[in-house]
Motif scaffolding. Structure first.
Motif, PDB file in Angstrom:
ATOM      1  N   GLY A 169       9.734   9.214  -5.692  1.00 43.50           N
ATOM      2  CA  GLY A 169       9.663   9.579  -4.324  1.00 43.50           C
ATOM      3  C   GLY A 169       8.454   8.871  -3.662  1.00 43.50           C
ATOM      4  N   GLU A 170       7.699   8.164  -4.279  1.00 45.93           N
ATOM      5  CA  GLU A 170       6.580   7.279  -3.640  1.00 45.93           C
ATOM      6  C   GLU A 170       6.960   6.357  -2.782  1.00 45.93           C
ATOM      7  OE1 GLU A 170       2.605   5.857  -5.308  1.00 45.93           O
ATOM      8  OE2 GLU A 170       4.275   4.449  -5.835  1.00 45.93           O
ATOM      9  N   ILE A 171       6.502   6.119  -1.639  1.00 45.27           N
ATOM     10  CA  ILE A 171       6.817   5.514  -0.338  1.00 45.27           C
ATOM     11  C   ILE A 171       5.770   4.412  -0.130  1.00 45.27           C
ATOM     12  CG2 ILE A 171       7.626   5.221   1.864  1.00 45.27           C
ATOM     13  CD1 ILE A 171       8.749   7.952   1.913  1.00 45.27           C
ATOM     14  N   ARG A 172       5.923   3.301  -0.275  1.00 45.27           N
ATOM     15  CA  ARG A 172       5.051   2.196   0.179  1.00 45.27           C
ATOM     16  C   ARG A 172       5.643   1.239   1.079  1.00 45.27           C
ATOM     17  NH1 ARG A 172       1.218   1.385  -4.025  1.00 45.27           N
ATOM     18  NH2 ARG A 172       1.477   2.668  -5.571  1.00 45.27           N
ATOM     19  N   VAL A 173       4.569   0.734   1.778  1.00 44.53           N
ATOM     20  CA  VAL A 173       4.888  -0.285   2.911  1.00 44.53           C
ATOM     21  C   VAL A 173       5.082  -1.499   2.270  1.00 44.53           C
ATOM     22  CG1 VAL A 173       2.297  -0.534   3.599  1.00 44.53           C
ATOM     23  CG2 VAL A 173       4.263  -0.971   5.213  1.00 44.53           C
ATOM     24  N   LYS A 174       5.946  -2.404   2.807  1.00 44.83           N
ATOM     25  CA  LYS A 174       6.299  -3.770   2.564  1.00 44.83           C
ATOM     26  C   LYS A 174       5.376  -4.893   3.230  1.00 44.83           C
ATOM     27  CE  LYS A 174      11.030  -3.336   0.791  1.00 44.83           C
ATOM     28  NZ  LYS A 174      12.344  -3.838   0.989  1.00 44.83           N
ATOM     29  N   ASN A 175       5.288  -4.532   4.725  1.00 43.70           N
ATOM     30  CA  ASN A 175       4.439  -5.591   5.382  1.00 43.70           C
ATOM     31  C   ASN A 175       3.253  -4.879   5.994  1.00 43.70           C
ATOM     32  OD1 ASN A 175       6.631  -7.472   4.978  1.00 43.70           O
ATOM     33  ND2 ASN A 175       7.761  -6.411   6.766  1.00 43.70           N
ATOM     34  N   THR A 176       2.613  -5.581   6.750  1.00 39.57           N
ATOM     35  CA  THR A 176       1.295  -5.239   7.614  1.00 39.57           C
ATOM     36  C   THR A 176       1.942  -4.516   8.884  1.00 39.57           C
ATOM     37  OG1 THR A 176      -0.039  -6.950   6.557  1.00 39.57           O
ATOM     38  CG2 THR A 176      -0.870  -5.636   8.652  1.00 39.57           C
ATOM     39  N   LEU A 177       1.409  -3.574   9.190  1.00 41.37           N
ATOM     40  CA  LEU A 177       1.744  -2.637  10.294  1.00 41.37           C
ATOM     41  C   LEU A 177       0.787  -2.847  11.333  1.00 41.37           C
ATOM     42  CD1 LEU A 177       2.648   0.840   8.801  1.00 41.37           C
ATOM     43  CD2 LEU A 177       4.115  -1.189   9.327  1.00 41.37           C
ATOM     44  N   ASP A 178       1.207  -2.913  12.681  1.00 39.59           N
ATOM     45  CA  ASP A 178       0.684  -3.017  13.860  1.00 39.59           C
ATOM     46  C   ASP A 178       0.669  -2.008  14.733  1.00 39.59           C
ATOM     47  OD1 ASP A 178      -0.992  -3.833  15.765  1.00 39.59           O
ATOM     48  OD2 ASP A 178      -0.256  -5.851  16.202  1.00 39.59           O
ATOM     49  N   ARG A 179      -0.374  -1.059  15.016  1.00 40.56           N
ATOM     50  CA  ARG A 179      -0.031   0.002  15.860  1.00 40.56           C
ATOM     51  C   ARG A 179       0.247  -0.496  17.326  1.00 40.56           C
ATOM     52  NH1 ARG A 179      -1.544   2.894  19.896  1.00 40.56           N
ATOM     53  NH2 ARG A 179      -3.314   1.289  20.190  1.00 40.56           N
ATOM     54  N   GLU A 180      -0.386  -1.519  17.707  1.00 41.47           N
ATOM     55  CA  GLU A 180      -0.126  -1.962  19.200  1.00 41.47           C
ATOM     56  C   GLU A 180       1.238  -2.496  19.191  1.00 41.47           C
ATOM     57  OE1 GLU A 180      -4.024  -1.321  18.249  1.00 41.47           O
ATOM     58  OE2 GLU A 180      -2.867  -2.839  17.487  1.00 41.47           O
ATOM     59  N   GLU A 181       1.906  -2.892  18.152  1.00 35.94           N
ATOM     60  CA  GLU A 181       3.525  -3.462  18.170  1.00 35.94           C
ATOM     61  C   GLU A 181       4.475  -2.133  18.153  1.00 35.94           C
ATOM     62  OE1 GLU A 181       6.465  -6.075  15.623  1.00 35.94           O
ATOM     63  OE2 GLU A 181       4.474  -6.162  15.356  1.00 35.94           O
ATOM     64  N   ARG A 182       3.960  -1.098  17.250  1.00 34.86           N
ATOM     65  CA  ARG A 182       4.759   0.158  16.994  1.00 34.86           C
ATOM     66  C   ARG A 182       4.004   0.969  16.426  1.00 34.86           C
ATOM     67  NH1 ARG A 182      10.729   0.316  14.400  1.00 34.86           N
ATOM     68  NH2 ARG A 182      11.383   2.595  14.574  1.00 34.86           N
TER      69      ARG A 182
ATOM     70  N   ASP B  46       0.658  -1.175  -0.004  1.00 41.76           N
ATOM     71  CA  ASP B  46      -0.084  -0.063   0.070  1.00 41.76           C
ATOM     72  C   ASP B  46       0.692   1.256   0.035  1.00 41.76           C
ATOM     73  OD1 ASP B  46      -2.276  -1.382  -0.071  1.00 41.76           O
ATOM     74  OD2 ASP B  46      -2.752  -1.161   2.003  1.00 41.76           O
ATOM     75  N   ARG B  47       0.398   2.268  -0.715  1.00 44.21           N
ATOM     76  CA  ARG B  47       1.054   3.368  -0.796  1.00 44.21           C
ATOM     77  C   ARG B  47       0.810   4.308   0.478  1.00 44.21           C
ATOM     78  NH1 ARG B  47      -0.815   8.312  -1.604  1.00 44.21           N
ATOM     79  NH2 ARG B  47       0.560  10.287  -2.020  1.00 44.21           N
ATOM     80  N   VAL B  48       2.186   4.920   1.248  1.00 47.88           N
ATOM     81  CA  VAL B  48       1.934   5.567   2.181  1.00 47.88           C
ATOM     82  C   VAL B  48       1.965   7.029   2.010  1.00 47.88           C
ATOM     83  CG1 VAL B  48       3.083   6.098   4.352  1.00 47.88           C
ATOM     84  CG2 VAL B  48       3.180   3.663   3.613  1.00 47.88           C
ATOM     85  N   LEU B  49       2.898   7.552   1.367  1.00 49.44           N
ATOM     86  CA  LEU B  49       2.845   9.034   0.779  1.00 49.44           C
ATOM     87  C   LEU B  49       4.007   9.194  -0.156  1.00 49.44           C
ATOM     88  CD1 LEU B  49       5.348  10.951   3.330  1.00 49.44           C
ATOM     89  CD2 LEU B  49       5.252   8.307   3.230  1.00 49.44           C
ATOM     90  N   ASP B  50       3.920  10.455  -0.654  1.00 47.43           N
ATOM     91  CA  ASP B  50       4.945  10.887  -1.885  1.00 47.43           C
ATOM     92  C   ASP B  50       5.703  11.923  -1.163  1.00 47.43           C
ATOM     93  OD1 ASP B  50       3.903   9.096  -3.624  1.00 47.43           O
ATOM     94  OD2 ASP B  50       2.615  10.596  -4.558  1.00 47.43           O
ATOM     95  N   VAL B  51       7.271  11.648  -1.001  1.00 50.63           N
ATOM     96  CA  VAL B  51       8.038  12.718  -0.927  1.00 50.63           C
ATOM     97  C   VAL B  51       8.545  13.433  -2.104  1.00 50.63           C
ATOM     98  CG1 VAL B  51       8.792  11.550   1.337  1.00 50.63           C
ATOM     99  CG2 VAL B  51       9.794  11.046  -0.824  1.00 50.63           C
ATOM    100  N   VAL B  52       8.792  14.945  -2.205  1.00 46.87           N
ATOM    101  CA  VAL B  52       9.225  15.489  -3.329  1.00 46.87           C
ATOM    102  C   VAL B  52      10.068  16.334  -2.868  1.00 46.87           C
ATOM    103  CG1 VAL B  52       8.415  16.993  -5.116  1.00 46.87           C
ATOM    104  CG2 VAL B  52       6.798  15.318  -4.389  1.00 46.87           C
ATOM    105  N   ALA B  53      11.345  16.269  -3.659  1.00 48.05           N
ATOM    106  CA  ALA B  53      12.432  17.424  -3.392  1.00 48.05           C
ATOM    107  C   ALA B  53      12.751  18.126  -4.641  1.00 48.05           C
ATOM    108  CB  ALA B  53      13.763  16.587  -3.295  1.00 48.05           C
ATOM    109  N   THR B  54      12.919  19.455  -4.479  1.00 52.04           N
ATOM    110  CA  THR B  54      13.151  20.339  -5.456  1.00 52.04           C
ATOM    111  C   THR B  54      14.745  20.840  -5.512  1.00 52.04           C
ATOM    112  OG1 THR B  54      12.609  22.218  -4.241  1.00 52.04           O
ATOM    113  CG2 THR B  54      10.778  21.281  -5.529  1.00 52.04           C
TER     114      THR B  54
END
Length: 1002
Positions: free
Chosen positions: A513-526, A475-483
């Motif tokens: 600069g698109e950042i995606r997550v590789k694994n499933t995140l668990d808020r209770e873990e981190r 899943d896509r998390v965010l895009d970082v853009v540098a100028t």
């Protein structure tokens, strides 16, 4: 606050501030000799900095550190001691809550540590010192402050100066009420005109180990004194004035400066030594020194003007100076200057455009500018400037003195930056010196070429994004853009994640600069992830910029509320008022926000318990009665605030602890029963066993027995535990008759409860006349408990009578009884076919009492008389019975007949007790549970529980044979007034004067 059971505040502990959690401060049990078992210690005052072990009374620090400087009561103590108060309650768990807790008060002295650095109020301190201050003068410097105290507070100051002030200033520290006051001492002469300020450095150090220090800039400003005269900027002012100048035209401005300040530096200008012509044509502004045209100026009349201007300050000791002014009158100007711009060197102009690289050094020429004017004299003198705010200027290209034609280089004044400004429009203005001046303009466009001199930048440099947990990999998390402010290849970038650890969870597209997550995140873990992303351009050499990425994992409602325990069990005391706390449960939800907001419900909600959701406290809606219900069980339902909500359950058991709210009650024997003993009964013989119950539990139901009355001779004893009553000693002749033992049954509660019961013992050779015994027992129930009923009250009289009538009574009684029985049976069979009927008045009842006179105040008879019988045989029989009884129950009052009841009836004797119950004019006594007594004085049985408390109540009906009637009465008596049957004990009872109540004994 000290409660009534608090001990003096003499407990003092000491602990340094900022101690880690669970640091032992002191042990109340060990240090103060307080109990360490069977007691509950609870902290009342001292949270959140302290906690107390409930069993040992050990006092510990908590997760919230004790910071001496932030404690509200210690912030303004300076060097005084800082104390933290605490209160601990101690409850004896053996005695229970009802015993009341003890309150222990104490103080904890919080010892200071060197955890604060001394600081000045500002990083820059200002100090004003007048010039010419005498040497040795002292000026106070603002003090530094240190939140620590004692030796950890401010210890010393030091001053460092530059070479220009080393001989002028020194530091002196004085001590004032334990405070160190820094002062600046003037060591040399100060002259504001030479130097008006000095920057010094002052340093402060505390006395801690290791010490802490800080410093501040001390700026000394030298203030002025009026010791200077005004001074003109020029020694001689010259000006040209075109002829025909209009009135009010400004010719020139003279300026003088006064090194003094304030009024000492304020200047007034005046014309001095001016001719009449000057005074007519010119005037001067006193405040600004500007000279204006006052009259019409004609060059042909006057070609020049010369005069002095005086400048005078406004100080108390004013000082002044003067300057010469010369004004030349000129002709008018009628030609404008000409401007020519062309390339120079390697800079080629094309279509009025010049190109220059951004890496060119300062002062690089971009064009050559030539300016000329065809006028003569001053009108031909041209001034050339670059208009606007551009990084370019004109520099003379030659030192030629030709005023009609001048050349300039147009050159850079700063480094050019392609990324900031890519091109400039430069406008050059030329103005001649004519009056009025004539001017002209020309322009040039300068284009800046790019170099790879910029690093890629992220905006913002910190990128924070919220991302929900439970995502899908990829899943896509965010895009970082540098100028990159550069252009072309210098602005093309490649993205990468710097931390190797972060690359295991996240990946970034190198180009976008698109950042995606590789694994499933668990808020209770981190809950948070932080890493850095780099952007490198493709220039040579390449430049790299970085950004910080923070990913906040948002919560989803994927966790049920969880109770701390699998089940809760609480104990409460019975009779506790409703809406009192029963227990507290702890429930958590690993989620966050609304998903973790848990609401508790009682399940099932039968109205007996409620839950306070803000405190998680279970409250009772009822008052508990252990004897009715000792245990309550229900469930608590926890529901979170998520969508959809999640819930969980936990079982709760409420155990009702016993309170001594029930008195014992006697089950055996009844108050109206009796035990028969013969006079020869040996000691240690069991007489009766008291049986009682108490519906309370524990010590509240443990019973002990005691004889509290009716045992004046000590004949009987009772086991305090079993309730067994035994004979303590052998009987004697005076012990024959009825004995009433008052037995008290008490429980062992705190405070104890008790009940009182009666045990009747009839001592006689026989018990053939049951009715007599029942009548005696019945009368005993109506006799106050403070009067002993113990045996035969007529024992001495009986002894004498037995000697006198012994031989005659034996035969007479037998004969009379037989005859009486025969006559009575014959009479009864004649009057009724159904036999004896209780309560029916018989017309020929030999034993029925006669009615006394109705006027009722009867006088005492000298000798009691028996009722007259209808037959001589019956009279002889009654007399014989009276002789055998020797027990007069009542005197002949109001001429009422005396009733003689023999103690021993021969077999076949009529049931006289039954007869008198049926025919007695007295109201019968109905025993009713829980009936209030008329007065305590005549209460027969006191302090009994409901089932054993009996008080007589009168009615006009006869009772059955299971009840009793008194055997003493008045003829035709009124209903009970203030007299009860028991009062007969205070009357003279027998014909002989020496038989009466004494010491509450028969």
């Amino acid at each position: 606050m000290v409660s009534c059971s608090a001990v003096p505040t003499d407990i003092l502990y000491r602990v340094p501030e900022e101690q880690p959690p669970n640091t032992l401060i002191g042990s109340l049990a060990a240090d103060e000799g307080l109990p360490d078992t069977g007691h509950l210690y609870k902290l009342e005052v001292g949270a959140p900095y302290l906690r107390v072990d409930g069993k040992t009374g050990d006092i510990y620090t908590t997760e919230i550190p004790i910071d001496r400087e932030t404690l509200s009561d210690c912030q303004n103590l300076f060097d005084e001691k800082c104390f933290l108060e605490f209160e601990v309650s101690i409850t004896d768990m053996v005695k229970g809550i009802g015993s009341g807790p003890r309150l222990i008060e104490g103080l904890i002295e919080v010892l200071d540590i060197n955890d604060n650095t001394p600081q000045f109020a500002s990083p820059i301190l200002s100090l004003a010192i007048p010039e010419n201050t005498h040497i040795g003068a002292l000026f106070s410097i603002p003090m530094a402050s240190d939140k620590d105290s004692g030796s950890n507070g401010v210890a010393e100051y030091s001053l460092s100066t530059g070479p220009d002030a080393v001989q002028l200033f020194n530091l002196q520290v004085t001590l004032d009420t334990d405070e160190k006051l820094p002062q600046l001492m003037v060591m040399g002469n100060l002259d504001r005109e030479k130097k008006d300020s000095y920057d010094l450095n002052i340093r402060v150090v505390d006395g801690g180990k290791p010490p802490r220090a800080s410093s501040a800039l001390l700026r000394v400003t030298v203030t002025d004194q009026n010791d200077n005269a005004p001074k003109f900027e020029r020694n001689h002012y010259e000006a040209e004035l075109p002829e025909n100048s209009p009135l009010g035209h400004s010719v020139l401005q003279v300026r003088a400066n006064d090194a003094d300040t304030g009024t000492n530096g304020e200047i007034d200008y005046t014309l001095h030594q001016a001719s009449e012509t000057v005074q007519r044509l010119l005037r001067i502004d006193r405040a600004t020194g500007t000279i204006y045209v006052k009259g019409l100026v004609d060059r042909e009349e006057t070609s020049f003007l010369k005069f002095f201007v005086v400048a005078k300050d406004r100080g108390p000791n004013s000082k002044s100076s003067k300057v010469l002014v010369t004004i030349i009158v000129k002709d008018q100007n009628d030609n404008a200057p000409a401007i020519e711009i062309r390339g120079i060197g390697l800079v080629i102009h094309q279509d009025s455009v010049a190109n220059i690289s951004e890496d060119m050094p300062i002062g690089t020429p971009v064009a050559l500018v030539q300016v000329s004017d065809r006028d003569e004299g001053e009108n031909a003198v041209v001034t050339c400037v670059v208009a606007g705010d551009v990084p370019f200027q004109l520099r003379p290209a030659s030192e030629s003195a030709n005023d009609r034609k001048r050349k300039y280089f147009l050159q850079t004044t700063t480094l050019l930056d392609y990324e900031r400004i890519k091109d400039y429009r430069i406008e050059i203005v030329a103005v001649d010196s004519g009056n009025p001046a004539l001017s002209s303009t020309n322009s040039l466009k300068v284009q800046v070429t790019d170099m790879n001199d910029n690093t890629p930048t992220f905006s913002p440099a910190l990128v924070e994004v919220d991302f929900p947990e439970g995502n899908q990999p990829g899943d896509r998390v965010l895009d970082v853009v540098a100028t990159d402010a550069d252009s072309g290849i210098n602005a093309e970038m490649i993205y990468s994640i710097i931390e190797p650890e972060a690359t295991r969870l996240f990946e970034v597209n190198a180009n976008s600069g698109e950042i995606r997550v590789k694994n499933t995140l668990d808020r209770e873990e981190r809950e948070h992830y932080k890493f850095h992303v780099a952007a490198a351009d493709k220039g040579l050499p390449s430049k790299t910029g970085t950004a910080t990425v923070v990913i906040n994992v948002l919560d989803r409602n994927d966790n049920e509320p969880k109770f701390m325990l699998n089940g809760y069990s609480f104990s409460v005391i019975e009779n506790m008022l409703p809406l009192n706390p029963v227990g507290v449960v702890t429930v958590t939800d690993a989620d966050k926000g609304e998903n973790s907001r848990v609401t508790l419900f009682v399940d099932p909600d039968n109205g007996k318990f409620v839950i306070q959701n803000d405190t998680r406290t279970i409250l009772s809606s009822i008052s508990f009665d252990r004897e009715k219900e000792s245990t309550y069980s229900f469930r608590l339902k926890a529901v979170d605030g998520g969508e959809p909500p999640r819930s969980s359950y936990v079982g709760v058991t409420i155990n009702v602890l016993d309170e001594n709210d029930n008195a014992p009650y006697v089950t055996k024997p009844s108050n109206s029963s009796y035990t028969y003993l013969t006079p020869v009964t040996p000691p240690e013989t069991r007489v009766e066993v008291m049986e009682a119950e108490d519906i309370d539990a524990g010590p509240n139901a443990e019973l002990y027995y005691s004889i509290t009355g009716g045992n004046p001779y000590g004949l009987f004893q009772i086991s305090p535990n079993s309730g067994e009553i035994t004979l303590a000693q052998a009987f004697s002749g005076k012990h024959n008759g009825l004995h009433r033992l008052v037995v008290k049954v008490s429980d062992r509660g705190k405070p104890p409860r008790h009940t009182t019961a009666l045990v009747h013992v009839f001592v006689n050779e026989t018990k053939s006349n049951v009715s007599l015994i029942e009548a005696l027992v019945g009368h005993s129930l109506y006799t106050p408990l403070d009067r002993d009923i113990a045996g035969d009250p007529n024992y001495a009289y009986s002894q004498q009578s037995n000697i006198m009538y012994g031989s005659l009574a034996g035969a007479a009684v037998v004969i009379l009884v037989i005859v009486a029985v025969v006559v009575i049976r014959h009479h009864l069979q004649k009057d009724t076919k159904s036999g004896y009927q209780a309560g029916k008045k018989e017309s020929k009842d030999l034993y029925a009492p006669k009615q006394g006179p109705k006027n009722g105040k009867g006088k005492k008879s000298k000798k009691p008389k028996a009722p007259k019988p209808t037959k001589p045989l019956e009279e002889d029989e009654e007399a014989s019975l009276q002789k055998g009884l020797k027990f007069n129950l009542i005197n002949d009052v109001n001429d009422s007949p005396r009733i003689h009841l023999p103690l021993n009836y021969p077999p076949g004797s009529p049931d006289l007790g039954r007869h008198y119950r049926s025919n007695s004019p007295l109201p019968s006594i109905q025993l009713q549970p829980q009936s209030p007594s008329a007065s305590k004085k005549h209460q027969a049985v006191q302090d009994l529980p409901a089932t054993n408390t009996f008080v007589g109540t009168g009615d006009t009906n006869s009772t059955g044979s299971d009840q009793y009637s008194d055997y003493s009465y008045k003829a035709n008596p009124p209903k009970y007034n203030n007299k009860q049957v028991g009062d007969y004990a205070n009357m003279t009872m027998y014909p002989r004067e020496n038989i009466y109540w004494t010491n509450q004994v028969w």
